[in-house]
Motif scaffolding. Sequence first.
Motif, PDB file in Angstrom:
ATOM      1  N   ILE A 251       3.706  23.722  45.033  1.00  0.00           N
ATOM      2  CA  ILE A 251       5.000  24.355  45.311  1.00  0.00           C
ATOM      3  C   ILE A 251       4.928  25.057  46.661  1.00  0.00           C
ATOM      4  CG2 ILE A 251       6.693  26.070  44.580  1.00  0.00           C
ATOM      5  CD1 ILE A 251       5.647  25.762  41.716  1.00  0.00           C
ATOM      6  N   ALA A 252       5.930  24.815  47.484  1.00  0.00           N
ATOM      7  CA  ALA A 252       6.144  25.579  48.711  1.00  0.00           C
ATOM      8  C   ALA A 252       7.422  26.395  48.508  1.00  0.00           C
ATOM      9  CB  ALA A 252       6.263  24.675  49.919  1.00  0.00           C
ATOM     10  N   TYR A 253       7.315  27.709  48.620  1.00  0.00           N
ATOM     11  CA  TYR A 253       8.436  28.617  48.346  1.00  0.00           C
ATOM     12  C   TYR A 253       8.849  29.309  49.632  1.00  0.00           C
ATOM     13  CZ  TYR A 253      10.913  32.629  46.326  1.00  0.00           C
ATOM     14  OH  TYR A 253      11.848  33.597  46.021  1.00  0.00           O
ATOM     15  N   CYS A 254      10.116  29.217  49.969  1.00  0.00           N
ATOM     16  CA  CYS A 254      10.643  29.719  51.248  1.00  0.00           C
ATOM     17  C   CYS A 254      11.664  30.825  50.966  1.00  0.00           C
ATOM     18  CB  CYS A 254      11.318  28.607  52.042  1.00  0.00           C
ATOM     19  SG  CYS A 254      10.384  27.062  52.128  1.00  0.00           S
ATOM     20  N   THR A 255      11.518  31.967  51.638  1.00  0.00           N
ATOM     21  CA  THR A 255      12.427  33.080  51.434  1.00  0.00           C
ATOM     22  C   THR A 255      13.137  33.428  52.740  1.00  0.00           C
ATOM     23  OG1 THR A 255      10.703  34.704  51.921  1.00  0.00           O
ATOM     24  CG2 THR A 255      10.966  34.022  49.632  1.00  0.00           C
ATOM     25  N   GLY A 256      14.171  34.273  52.614  1.00  0.00           N
ATOM     26  CA  GLY A 256      14.871  34.784  53.782  1.00  0.00           C
ATOM     27  C   GLY A 256      15.702  33.767  54.522  1.00  0.00           C
ATOM     28  N   LEU A 257      16.162  32.712  53.830  1.00  0.00           N
ATOM     29  CA  LEU A 257      16.906  31.675  54.528  1.00  0.00           C
ATOM     30  C   LEU A 257      18.217  32.197  55.096  1.00  0.00           C
ATOM     31  CD1 LEU A 257      16.404  28.531  52.263  1.00  0.00           C
ATOM     32  CD2 LEU A 257      15.188  29.172  54.343  1.00  0.00           C
ATOM     33  N   GLY A 258      18.926  33.011  54.352  1.00  0.00           N
ATOM     34  CA  GLY A 258      20.187  33.532  54.837  1.00  0.00           C
ATOM     35  C   GLY A 258      20.075  34.392  56.068  1.00  0.00           C
ATOM     36  N   GLU A 259      18.854  34.824  56.373  1.00  0.00           N
ATOM     37  CA  GLU A 259      18.627  35.640  57.559  1.00  0.00           C
ATOM     38  C   GLU A 259      18.250  34.815  58.778  1.00  0.00           C
ATOM     39  OE1 GLU A 259      15.484  38.130  56.282  1.00  0.00           O
ATOM     40  OE2 GLU A 259      16.566  38.857  54.519  1.00  0.00           O
ATOM     41  N   ALA A 260      18.045  33.466  58.543  1.00  0.00           N
ATOM     42  CA  ALA A 260      17.574  32.614  59.635  1.00  0.00           C
ATOM     43  C   ALA A 260      18.679  32.374  60.664  1.00  0.00           C
ATOM     44  CB  ALA A 260      17.080  31.297  59.076  1.00  0.00           C
TER      45      ALA A 260
END
Length: 260
Positions: A251-260
């Motif tokens: 699993i690769a988990y990515c956070t903070g997308l809305g801040e990109a």
Amino acid sequence: MTSVAARTGRTNEDFTGAVPTAAVLVDGAGIPGTESVCRHGVAWYAEQLCGRLLGLLSRTPDRGLTALLAEAIERVTDGHRDTCDVASTIGPSAMVAVLRVSDGLAEYLVLGDTALVLDRADGPPLVVSDPREVVISRPYRSALNAIPEGSDEYLRVLQDLRSHRNQPGGFWVARDDPRAADEAITGSCPVSELTRAALLSNGASRLVDEFGLADWPEVMTVLASSGPAEIIDRVRRAEARHAVPPDDATIAYCTGLGEA
């Protein structure tokens, strides 16, 4: 990121990695006999494909994901064309998931039996998957479950299943032909609508799509609170409880997308 081999002492054939604007997950696949046509093996193929994709994503951010995957497949194939039978039906192959954030968009690509989950600020997660292999393999799986693993009959059924690979009306994976990339499921959505994302190999997504022990909103909640290792631990417990052979799980988990 968390990646765990199916069993202790077994080579993990999943690979995952990231560059500042993208994440890639590659789930390698092979059958007994693969080593007779490719001296490198499944893990090598998956690692090379993941590395090539990450390099291309980093160096050529303006090209489409399909074109990048096609080039990555071609480069890896060229890397062992002179030493291995790259066109053999029992050669190594891989499933692929890619997520890239660029110019306000979250772009995605899925080829084969992997899952990509985009958690939205409003509404349920968007789950991107490729069901073709699951649909085609369903009758074969019941036959394989009734045959001793590794027997001649088992290998015959498995090779018959793989004859549908990269064929019209069949299912598509990364292997030797870059044109398989054209069959990938792709799309995009405004990154401002998203909060986080996850890329899962089929050994990890089986908690939802095989065992039915969680739904995708629950998976994303657990990832946020406890991380990928907790999901994989739950998968391992379910495999033991249901007497299902374990698979590599990543699993690769990515956070903070809305801040990109």
